[in-house]
Design a protein around this motif. Structure first.
Motif, PDB file in Angstrom:
ATOM      1  N   ASP A  39      -6.610  -5.348   0.093  1.00  0.00           N
ATOM      2  CA  ASP A  39      -7.510  -4.500   0.884  1.00  0.00           C
ATOM      3  C   ASP A  39      -7.697  -5.153   2.243  1.00  0.00           C
ATOM      4  O   ASP A  39      -7.285  -6.301   2.460  1.00  0.00           O
ATOM      5  CB  ASP A  39      -8.855  -4.324   0.179  1.00  0.00           C
ATOM      6  CG  ASP A  39      -9.533  -3.010   0.542  1.00  0.00           C
ATOM      7  OD1 ASP A  39      -9.051  -2.326   1.474  1.00  0.00           O
ATOM      8  OD2 ASP A  39     -10.523  -2.664  -0.109  1.00  0.00           O
ATOM      9  N   PHE A  59       0.823  -1.208   0.000  1.00  0.00           N
ATOM     10  CA  PHE A  59       0.000   0.000   0.000  1.00  0.00           C
ATOM     11  C   PHE A  59       0.861   1.264   0.000  1.00  0.00           C
ATOM     12  O   PHE A  59       2.003   1.259   0.477  1.00  0.00           O
ATOM     13  CB  PHE A  59      -0.899   0.039   1.237  1.00  0.00           C
ATOM     14  CG  PHE A  59      -1.879  -1.093   1.339  1.00  0.00           C
ATOM     15  CD1 PHE A  59      -2.467  -1.643   0.224  1.00  0.00           C
ATOM     16  CD2 PHE A  59      -2.215  -1.615   2.587  1.00  0.00           C
ATOM     17  CE1 PHE A  59      -3.373  -2.679   0.328  1.00  0.00           C
ATOM     18  CE2 PHE A  59      -3.121  -2.654   2.711  1.00  0.00           C
ATOM     19  CZ  PHE A  59      -3.704  -3.184   1.579  1.00  0.00           C
ATOM     20  N   LYS A  82      -2.706   4.508   3.251  1.00  0.00           N
ATOM     21  CA  LYS A  82      -3.431   3.261   3.478  1.00  0.00           C
ATOM     22  C   LYS A  82      -2.622   2.309   4.358  1.00  0.00           C
ATOM     23  O   LYS A  82      -3.179   1.573   5.183  1.00  0.00           O
ATOM     24  CB  LYS A  82      -3.774   2.598   2.137  1.00  0.00           C
ATOM     25  CG  LYS A  82      -4.756   1.433   2.263  1.00  0.00           C
ATOM     26  CD  LYS A  82      -5.275   1.002   0.914  1.00  0.00           C
ATOM     27  CE  LYS A  82      -6.323  -0.095   1.057  1.00  0.00           C
ATOM     28  NZ  LYS A  82      -6.887  -0.492  -0.237  1.00  0.00           N
ATOM     29  N   ARG A  83      -1.310   2.325   4.195  1.00  0.00           N
ATOM     30  CA  ARG A  83      -0.450   1.493   5.030  1.00  0.00           C
ATOM     31  C   ARG A  83      -0.576   1.917   6.503  1.00  0.00           C
ATOM     32  O   ARG A  83      -0.687   1.071   7.388  1.00  0.00           O
ATOM     33  CB  ARG A  83       1.001   1.642   4.559  1.00  0.00           C
ATOM     34  CG  ARG A  83       2.008   0.836   5.373  1.00  0.00           C
ATOM     35  CD  ARG A  83       3.403   1.099   4.848  1.00  0.00           C
ATOM     36  NE  ARG A  83       3.608   0.450   3.561  1.00  0.00           N
ATOM     37  CZ  ARG A  83       4.473  -0.529   3.351  1.00  0.00           C
ATOM     38  NH1 ARG A  83       5.218  -0.983   4.332  1.00  0.00           N
ATOM     39  NH2 ARG A  83       4.603  -1.055   2.158  1.00  0.00           N
TER      40      ARG A  83
END
Length: 292
Positions: free
Chosen positions: A287, A231, A235-236
Motif C-alpha cells: 500500500d 498492484f 491502483k498502479r
C-alpha cells in the motif's frame, strides 16, 4: 422398540492460538507445519448440517458455500475440524491480500487446509494428544479436493523454518505433538513468521520495459533496496500519478549509478519483506500514502 436418534447440536469452540516467537523450538517432541496466510476457520457438522465459523465465532457458511458443500461429503456423522481458509497465487502460495475478493467474487477458488480435529462422531477429542488427533484427521480428509490436510514438514525446526522462508512461505507453526487442545493462547503452539510488514519512504521508482516495476525504499534515511509493485491496473495508475507529482529529486548519496526516477520526500509505502535481512529481500509493496 428402537430409540429415536439423538439430535446432537455442537457449539463453536474458542480456538487454541500459537504464541508468536522469534525462533522455532528445538527437539523431537515438536511437529512443524506451514503457516498459511488466510482466515482461521472452524467447520462443524452435526444434526443441523455444515457450518463454517471465523476465528471469532461468526457464521460464514454462506461465504464459503463451495467448501461447505465439499465438507458435507466427509464421511462422519459429526465433527469439528479446524483449519485455515486460503486462496493461492500463481506460484501456489497462500495470498492473504487476494483472499477477501476471492470470498466475494470467486469462492470456488477457496481452499481449506485442515490441521486439527476437535470432535468426531459424538466424541470430544480435545484431551487426546495432537499427534493422535491429526492421524485421525488425515484419514478423514479425502484426497484431491479443496479441503486438504496440512501435512507436517520433515526435519528439525531450524531446517524447516529456513526452507519455508526460502520458498516464500509466510512462516511456520510448531506444535508439541503431545499437546492437548486448550482454547486461548499457548506456548505449546508457536508461530514464527518469515515475513514482516513495515512503512518506509518511497524515494524512487524503476520502470524498465520487460521488467517488473519496482519502488526503491529508505528507512530513517538508510537505503533499503527495492520492492516489487504488483498492484492491479487502477491502483498502479494511482501510484504512478503520485510518483509523477514528486519526480525530479537528485539521486541520494551513493545511488547515482542506479537507473531510477528519484522522488521528493512525502510518499510512504507499506512493504512486506523477508525478516532478518539487512536490505529488503523478496519484498513487495502492499500500500502507499502521502505523508501529512
Amino acid at each position: 422398540m428402537r430409540k429415536p436418534a439423538v439430535r446432537v447440536r455442537l457449539s463453536f469452540i474458542r480456538p487454541m492460538e500459537p504464541e508468536l516467537v522469534e525462533q522455532p523450538p528445538k527437539g523431537g517432541e515438536w511437529g512443524h507445519e506451514v503457516k498459511f496466510d488466510g482466515y482461521r476457520t472452524q467447520v462443524i457438522k452435526d444434526a443441523d448440517g455444515i457450518r463454517f465459523f471465523t476465528k471469532n465465532g461468526f457464521d460464514w457458511t454462506a461465504k464459503y458455500r463451495p467448501l461447505a458443500s465439499e465438507a458435507g461429503s466427509i464421511e462422519a456423522e459429526t465433527f469439528i475440524i479446524e483449519g485455515e481458509t486460503i486462496v493461492t497465487n500463481e506460484a501456489g502460495l497462500s495470498n492473504f491480500h487476494a483472499l477477501r475478493s476471492a470470498i466475494t467474487r470467486r469462492p470456488q477458488d477457496l481452499y481449506l487446509v485442515a490441521f486439527d480435529l476437535l470432535h468426531l462422531n459424538s466424541h470430544d477429542l480435545r484431551d487426546m494428544p495432537l499427534k493422535d488427533r491429526r492421524e485421525i484427521l488425515r484419514e478423514l480428509i479425502p484426497a484431491g479436493g479443496h479441503i486438504q490436510f496440512s501435512e507436517a514438514l520433515p526435519g528439525t525446526g531450524d531446517a524447516v523454518y529456513h526452507l519455508a522462508c526460502e520458498a516464500g512461505l509466510e512462516g511456520v507453526v510448531s506444535k508439541r505433538l503431545d499437546s492437548l487442545y486448550r482454547s486461548g493462547s499457548t506456548m505449546n503452539w508457536r508461530k514464527v513468521k518469515c515475513f514482516v510488514e513495515a512503512e518506509m519512504d518511497i524515494i524512487g521508482v524503476k520502470r524498465e520495459t520487460g521488467k517488473p516495476a519496482m519502488v526503491l525504499m529508505a528507512d530513517k534515511g538508510h537505503y533499503m533496496g527495492g520492492a516489487f509493485v504488483t498492484f492491479k491496473a487502477d491502483k498502479r495508475q494511482a501510484l504512478w500519478d503520485r510518483v509523477q507529482g514528486k519526480a525530479g529529486a537528485p539521486p541520494p548519496k551513493g545511488l547515482a549509478k542506479e537507473k531510477a526516477e528519484w522522488l521528493k520526500p512525502g510518499l510512504v509505502g507499506r512493504v512486506k519483506f523477508l525478516k532478518g535481512e539487512e536490505k529488503l529481500r523478496h519484498a513487495s509493496l502492499k500500500d502507499f500514502r502521502e505523508e501529512g
